[in-house]
Structures are given as structure tokens and as C-alpha cells.
Design a protein around this motif. Structure first.
Motif, PDB file in Angstrom:
ATOM      1  N   SER A 157       0.876  -1.358  -0.404  1.00 30.94           N
ATOM      2  CA  SER A 157       0.063   0.099   0.026  1.00 30.94           C
ATOM      3  C   SER A 157       1.005   1.214   0.024  1.00 30.94           C
ATOM      4  O   SER A 157       0.317   2.445  -0.167  1.00 30.94           O
ATOM      5  CB  SER A 157      -0.968   0.219   1.231  1.00 30.94           C
ATOM      6  N   TYR A 158       2.121   1.183   0.111  1.00 31.60           N
ATOM      7  CA  TYR A 158       2.982   2.520   0.328  1.00 31.60           C
ATOM      8  C   TYR A 158       2.912   3.243  -0.930  1.00 31.60           C
ATOM      9  O   TYR A 158       3.102   2.578  -2.272  1.00 31.60           O
ATOM     10  CB  TYR A 158       4.422   2.046   0.655  1.00 31.60           C
ATOM     11  N   PRO A 191       4.837   6.725  -2.513  1.00 27.88           N
ATOM     12  CA  PRO A 191       5.734   7.745  -2.030  1.00 27.88           C
ATOM     13  C   PRO A 191       5.172   9.312  -2.308  1.00 27.88           C
ATOM     14  O   PRO A 191       4.284   9.414  -2.846  1.00 27.88           O
ATOM     15  CB  PRO A 191       6.936   7.716  -3.102  1.00 27.88           C
ATOM     16  N   ALA A 192       5.782  10.053  -1.398  1.00 28.03           N
ATOM     17  CA  ALA A 192       5.417  11.603  -1.510  1.00 28.03           C
ATOM     18  C   ALA A 192       5.801  12.049  -2.858  1.00 28.03           C
ATOM     19  O   ALA A 192       6.914  11.645  -3.618  1.00 28.03           O
ATOM     20  CB  ALA A 192       5.960  12.431  -0.509  1.00 28.03           C
ATOM     21  N   GLU A 193       5.211  13.238  -3.579  1.00 25.92           N
ATOM     22  CA  GLU A 193       5.591  13.626  -4.753  1.00 25.92           C
ATOM     23  C   GLU A 193       7.220  14.239  -4.833  1.00 25.92           C
ATOM     24  O   GLU A 193       8.001  13.954  -5.887  1.00 25.92           O
ATOM     25  CB  GLU A 193       4.918  14.851  -5.132  1.00 25.92           C
ATOM     26  N   ASP A 194       7.663  14.566  -3.739  1.00 24.42           N
ATOM     27  CA  ASP A 194       9.165  15.100  -3.607  1.00 24.42           C
ATOM     28  C   ASP A 194      10.156  13.885  -2.967  1.00 24.42           C
ATOM     29  O   ASP A 194      11.157  14.166  -2.557  1.00 24.42           O
ATOM     30  CB  ASP A 194       9.369  16.429  -2.739  1.00 24.42           C
ATOM     31  N   ALA A 195       9.553  12.640  -2.935  1.00 28.61           N
ATOM     32  CA  ALA A 195      10.440  11.601  -2.619  1.00 28.61           C
ATOM     33  C   ALA A 195      11.594  11.247  -3.257  1.00 28.61           C
ATOM     34  O   ALA A 195      11.532  11.401  -4.953  1.00 28.61           O
ATOM     35  CB  ALA A 195       9.625  10.564  -2.124  1.00 28.61           C
ATOM     36  N   THR A 196      12.743  11.176  -2.980  1.00 29.48           N
ATOM     37  CA  THR A 196      13.775  10.576  -3.658  1.00 29.48           C
ATOM     38  C   THR A 196      14.584   9.425  -3.610  1.00 29.48           C
ATOM     39  O   THR A 196      14.122   8.776  -2.466  1.00 29.48           O
ATOM     40  CB  THR A 196      15.034  11.821  -3.659  1.00 29.48           C
ATOM     41  N   GLY A 197      15.419   8.773  -4.416  1.00 30.77           N
ATOM     42  CA  GLY A 197      16.175   7.485  -3.978  1.00 30.77           C
ATOM     43  C   GLY A 197      15.341   6.336  -3.803  1.00 30.77           C
ATOM     44  O   GLY A 197      14.142   6.402  -4.534  1.00 30.77           O
ATOM     45  N   VAL A 198      15.623   5.557  -2.828  1.00 27.67           N
ATOM     46  CA  VAL A 198      14.608   4.319  -2.582  1.00 27.67           C
ATOM     47  C   VAL A 198      13.400   4.899  -1.976  1.00 27.67           C
ATOM     48  O   VAL A 198      12.409   3.817  -2.306  1.00 27.67           O
ATOM     49  CB  VAL A 198      15.614   3.357  -1.410  1.00 27.67           C
ATOM     50  N   ALA A 217      11.393   6.804  -3.143  1.00 28.54           N
ATOM     51  CA  ALA A 217      10.367   6.892  -4.287  1.00 28.54           C
ATOM     52  C   ALA A 217       9.929   5.712  -4.955  1.00 28.54           C
ATOM     53  O   ALA A 217       9.025   5.822  -5.799  1.00 28.54           O
ATOM     54  CB  ALA A 217      11.157   7.831  -5.333  1.00 28.54           C
ATOM     55  N   ILE A 218      10.194   4.663  -4.433  1.00 26.67           N
ATOM     56  CA  ILE A 218       9.982   3.247  -5.008  1.00 26.67           C
ATOM     57  C   ILE A 218       8.663   2.929  -4.262  1.00 26.67           C
ATOM     58  O   ILE A 218       8.610   2.690  -3.087  1.00 26.67           O
ATOM     59  CB  ILE A 218      10.934   2.150  -4.664  1.00 26.67           C
ATOM     60  N   SER A 219       7.408   2.740  -4.887  1.00 26.98           N
ATOM     61  CA  SER A 219       6.121   2.386  -4.502  1.00 26.98           C
ATOM     62  C   SER A 219       5.989   1.000  -3.948  1.00 26.98           C
ATOM     63  O   SER A 219       6.982   0.149  -4.268  1.00 26.98           O
ATOM     64  CB  SER A 219       5.029   2.839  -5.134  1.00 26.98           C
ATOM     65  N   GLY A 220       5.020   0.505  -3.163  1.00 23.77           N
ATOM     66  CA  GLY A 220       4.977  -0.869  -2.845  1.00 23.77           C
ATOM     67  C   GLY A 220       4.575  -1.812  -3.663  1.00 23.77           C
ATOM     68  O   GLY A 220       4.592  -2.966  -3.547  1.00 23.77           O
ATOM     69  N   ILE A 221       4.252  -1.432  -4.953  1.00 21.00           N
ATOM     70  CA  ILE A 221       4.042  -2.212  -6.149  1.00 21.00           C
ATOM     71  C   ILE A 221       4.813  -1.947  -7.237  1.00 21.00           C
ATOM     72  O   ILE A 221       4.733  -2.269  -8.544  1.00 21.00           O
ATOM     73  CB  ILE A 221       2.507  -1.868  -6.765  1.00 21.00           C
ATOM     74  N   ASP A 222       6.111  -1.545  -7.049  1.00 16.78           N
ATOM     75  CA  ASP A 222       7.311  -1.304  -7.922  1.00 16.78           C
ATOM     76  C   ASP A 222       8.499  -2.129  -7.892  1.00 16.78           C
ATOM     77  O   ASP A 222       9.182  -1.790  -6.963  1.00 16.78           O
ATOM     78  CB  ASP A 222       7.479   0.178  -8.217  1.00 16.78           C
ATOM     79  N   PRO A 223       8.449  -3.461  -8.426  1.00 15.74           N
ATOM     80  CA  PRO A 223       9.348  -4.325  -7.973  1.00 15.74           C
ATOM     81  C   PRO A 223      10.913  -4.267  -8.458  1.00 15.74           C
ATOM     82  O   PRO A 223      11.739  -4.628  -7.897  1.00 15.74           O
ATOM     83  CB  PRO A 223       8.943  -5.503  -8.516  1.00 15.74           C
ATOM     84  N   PHE A 224      11.092  -3.526  -9.520  1.00 16.12           N
ATOM     85  CA  PHE A 224      12.310  -3.407 -10.108  1.00 16.12           C
ATOM     86  C   PHE A 224      13.333  -2.256  -9.434  1.00 16.12           C
ATOM     87  O   PHE A 224      13.369  -1.099  -9.886  1.00 16.12           O
ATOM     88  CB  PHE A 224      12.213  -3.138 -11.515  1.00 16.12           C
ATOM     89  N   GLY A 277      11.400   2.059 -10.492  1.00 14.60           N
ATOM     90  CA  GLY A 277      10.822   0.732  -9.983  1.00 14.60           C
ATOM     91  C   GLY A 277      10.033   0.177 -11.052  1.00 14.60           C
ATOM     92  O   GLY A 277       9.511  -1.068 -10.646  1.00 14.60           O
ATOM     93  N   LYS A 278      10.254   0.197 -12.377  1.00 14.54           N
ATOM     94  CA  LYS A 278       9.305  -0.423 -13.492  1.00 14.54           C
ATOM     95  C   LYS A 278      10.344  -1.057 -14.168  1.00 14.54           C
ATOM     96  O   LYS A 278      11.557  -0.757 -14.421  1.00 14.54           O
ATOM     97  CB  LYS A 278       8.638   0.850 -14.306  1.00 14.54           C
ATOM     98  N   ALA A 279       9.929  -1.982 -14.914  1.00 14.78           N
ATOM     99  CA  ALA A 279      10.497  -2.888 -15.917  1.00 14.78           C
ATOM    100  C   ALA A 279      10.610  -1.914 -17.022  1.00 14.78           C
ATOM    101  O   ALA A 279       9.729  -1.230 -17.619  1.00 14.78           O
ATOM    102  CB  ALA A 279       9.716  -4.227 -16.276  1.00 14.78           C
TER     103      ALA A 279
END
Length: 374
Positions: free
Chosen positions: A130-131, A133-140, A142-149, A155-157
Motif C-alpha cells: 500500500s505504500y 511515495p510523496a511527490e518530492d520523494a527521492t532515492g529508495v 520514491a519506490i512504491s509498494g507495487i514497483d518491484p524493479f 521501479g518499473k521494468a
């Protein structure tokens, strides 16, 4: 000075322990996540951190498959962190449930608040599906809970690299700079943005169905040998390795040996428009003739790492290569090139240059040959 000294064989397991690394108390590290930049840890190579976890030689484990689940995490060890499948978060759906129970790798444990499973999760361990990221998130972060890469910025393929490549964006098959066959997939024979370095002693050969290409009817490929450590500069000066690989050789099929009169353990001369080298002949069924567009194409295997110095010396496969470079990383093509092969040892001195010159003349090679964009 009078004290006697002896040399002992290195202990491979002790070397593994040093590569794995220690904490400040001398305890073996279990994962690269424990590495710190404050001097409290030491590690020979971060990707192998954990290979000696708990003081156990993890790569030496050989637990039978019937005694563990299908991922077999206790058969040897895999870097990093003994993960067997990279990006294994993709084996679970957006809610963290395995797409397939039969092939489940990892899943989200809501009660424990962590990713778990048969494999070591390749994801932020406590990041729920469910995580967001905030719009200003950076680095790790910025990877959401559904972005595995997680090794990609978003975090996308990626189907293709969006920036930074000279060619692309989608990969296409081109024949090598010098190929005994035409490109059967596209009308474009060679990579049109390859980098070409033109030099009088570095002539290119005709390719595909161009006039003169039949002068070089075979495909040579280069490869490394297990017994050669890193490169020839080291291998040829180590008696143990020189004994294991005592001579430069070329691998050919029984069919090619019969076609050109090559004898097993005898000599052969391999020729391109740049040079000619000699090698001992290894007749083997490992190098199989292939059929391309109804034509039998023979291959010649040439190992790397020989040269004029060391316990075992010989001609170098690189002497046959040209300077047509990959347009992105500028590495020369040495994995596939067109050549000819003849029985016997190569000529010496001026006769060697004369042999190469005769081949170039038969193929009609000029300074413009092979420089076409098509």
C-alpha cells in the motif's frame, strides 16, 4: 636473515571469510545490509557479503532437493544475499499475493509487516504494497509498494532504455561487421551507427553476399577458458595454469576438419584481412556446424589469453580482429568475425604479410570495403 621460511598453500575458506567480511568484534557478516561507512565493518566484496554467514561456508552447501522446497536456498549460495531470483517482488500481485501458488517466491506478511517467502525478498523488507511515495520523494523512498524493479529509478521494468544509447530505443539484430551470411532478419546488414576506425593495416572484409565474401567463408568466435584466471598476463606465468592449458588451439568440428584437411593435434593457420595466426587443432563435436539459409556454416573456436610471453606462448586471437566498435561502450567486435582456415603452420616474416595481402587482393578489399553504412 638466517631464519628459514616456508610457503603454505592458501586456505580457500579463509579467503572466502575475508571476502565475506567482519564486524568490529570479528563476527562474520550475514548480509550487505550490515555494511557501514564508519569503519566498524570490513568486507572484500559487497555482493559476496553473507557467503560466510555464521562462520559457515555457504557456497559449499549441498542439501538434496528432496529435503528443501523448490527454490533450493541451501544448495550453494547466490549473490547478493543468497537471492535466487532478482526482482522477485514481481512474482506477487500488487496486493502482495503470489500470482501462482505453485511458483510462489515471496509474499507480503501483513501480520509481521514484512516481505517473506521461499526466496530472499528482493525488495524493501518492511515496505507494504500500500505504500505510495510523496511527490518530492527521492532515492529508495520514491519506490512504491507495487514497483518491484528497485534497481531502476522508477521501479518499473524497462522495455528499452529511454536515454543514453546511440542506437535504439528498441534492440535490433545486425550481423557482425564481418559475417559470412547476409542479415536474414533486416535489410540492414550492419549496425549503421557502429564506430569504425580506419587504418591501412586494419582492413575490413566484405560481408554477407557482397563480392569477395566467399574468400572468408567461416565464422570465428572467441571465448575464455576455465583454467585461465582473469587474463593471459597472469595465466601464462603461473605454472599450474600453464600446465592445464599448454598450447593455443582452435576448436573445429569433424566436418570442417575433413573439409580442410585438418588433423587433430596438428597445426592450422587462421586468416583474416588483418593477419594470420597459427594454432594447434582440437577436433571436437562441441563446435557444431549450423545451417543458415540453406547453407552449412562452420565455426572456429579461438580461446583468448595467449601471447608471446610466459610458460606457454602462442599467437593471439586478437591479432585477427578489426576495429569496428560498439557505438555505446566502444568495445571491438571479437565474438564473431569471418575468416578462413588452412592446414599447417603460418609463414614467417615477409611471407606472412604476403599471405594476408594475397587474401585481401582475392577478396577485392580496398580502404572503403566494410565502411558502408548499409
Amino acid at each position: 636473515m638466517g631464519r628459514s621460511m616456508s610457503l603454505a598453500e592458501p586456505n580457500a575458506e579463509a579467503v572466502l571469510a575475508e571476502i565475506n567480511g567482519w564486524d568490529a568484534y570479528g563476527k562474520p557478516l550475514s548480509s550487505f545490509n550490515q555494511l557501514a561507512d564508519d569503519g566498524s565493518t570490513a568486507c572484500g566484496c559487497w555482493i559476496y557479503c553473507g557467503s560466510y554467514a555464521d562462520g559457515v561456508n555457504q557456497p559449499a552447501r549441498k542439501k538434496p532437493g528432496r529435503e528443501q522446497h523448490w527454490v533450493a536456498p541451501e544448495w550453494g549460495w547466490a549473490w547478493p544475499a543468497n537471492r535466487r531470483i532478482l526482482y522477485n517482488r514481481a512474482s506477487a500481485d500488487p496486493d502482495g499475493r503470489p500470482w501462482s501458488e505453485r511458483k510462489a517466491l515471496v509474499w507480503w506478511d501483513g501480520e509481521d509487516g514484512r516481505w517473506t517467502g521461499h526466496d530472499v525478498p528482493d525488495f524493501i523488507a518492511d515496505r507494504p504494497p500500500s505504500y505510495r511515495p510523496a511527490e518530492d520523494a527521492t532515492g529508495v523512498a520514491a519506490i512504491s509498494g507495487i514497483d518491484p524493479f528497485i534497481m531502476q529509478a522508477d521501479g518499473k521494468a524497462w522495455l528499452f532504455a529511454p536515454a543514453g544509447l546511440v542506437d535504439g530505443p528498441l534492440p535490433a539484430h545486425y550481423e557482425p561487421q564481418e559475417s559470412p551470411v547476409r542479415n536474414l532478419l533486416y535489410g540492414q546488414q550492419r549496425n549503421p551507427v557502429r564506430e569504425i576506425i580506419v587504418h591501412p593495416d586494419d582492413r575490413f572484409q566484405p560481408s554477407g553476399d557482397q563480392p569477395g565474401s566467399a574468400v572468408f567463408p567461416y565464422a570465428a568466435t572467441t571465448y575464455r577458458l576455465t583454467e585461465h584466471h582473469t587474463a593471459g598476463g597472469m595465466s601464462r606465468f603461473l605454472p599450474y595454469l600453464a600446465e592445464l592449458q599448454p598450447a593455443f588451439f582452435c576448436e573445429v568440428s569433424p566436418e570442417l576438419a575433413a573439409e580442410r584437411g585438418l588433423e587433430h593435434m596438428g597445426w592450422a593457420t587462421i586468416i583474416t584481412a588483418r593477419n594470420a595466426i597459427e594454432a594447434r587443432v582440437l577436433v571436437t563435436e562441441r563446435v557444431t556446424p549450423i545451417t543458415v539459409h540453406g547453407r552449412t556454416l562452420h565455426q572456429i573456436g579461438l580461446p583468448y589469453h595467449w601471447g608471446p610471453n610466459g610458460y606457454t606462448a602462442g599467437d593471439a586471437a586478437n591479432e585477427l580482429a578489426h576495429l569496428a566498435l560498439d557505438p555505446n561502450v566502444h568495445i571491438q567486435e571479437v565474438k564473431a568475425l569471418a575468416c578462413d582456415i588452412q592446414p599447417g603452420r603460418r609463414p614467417r616474416g615477409p611471407a606472412l604479410r604476403q599471405l594476408v595481402r594475397e587474401y585481401a587482393e582475392r577478396a577485392g578489399i580496398t580502404g572503403e570495403t566494410g565502411t558502408e553504412l548499409s
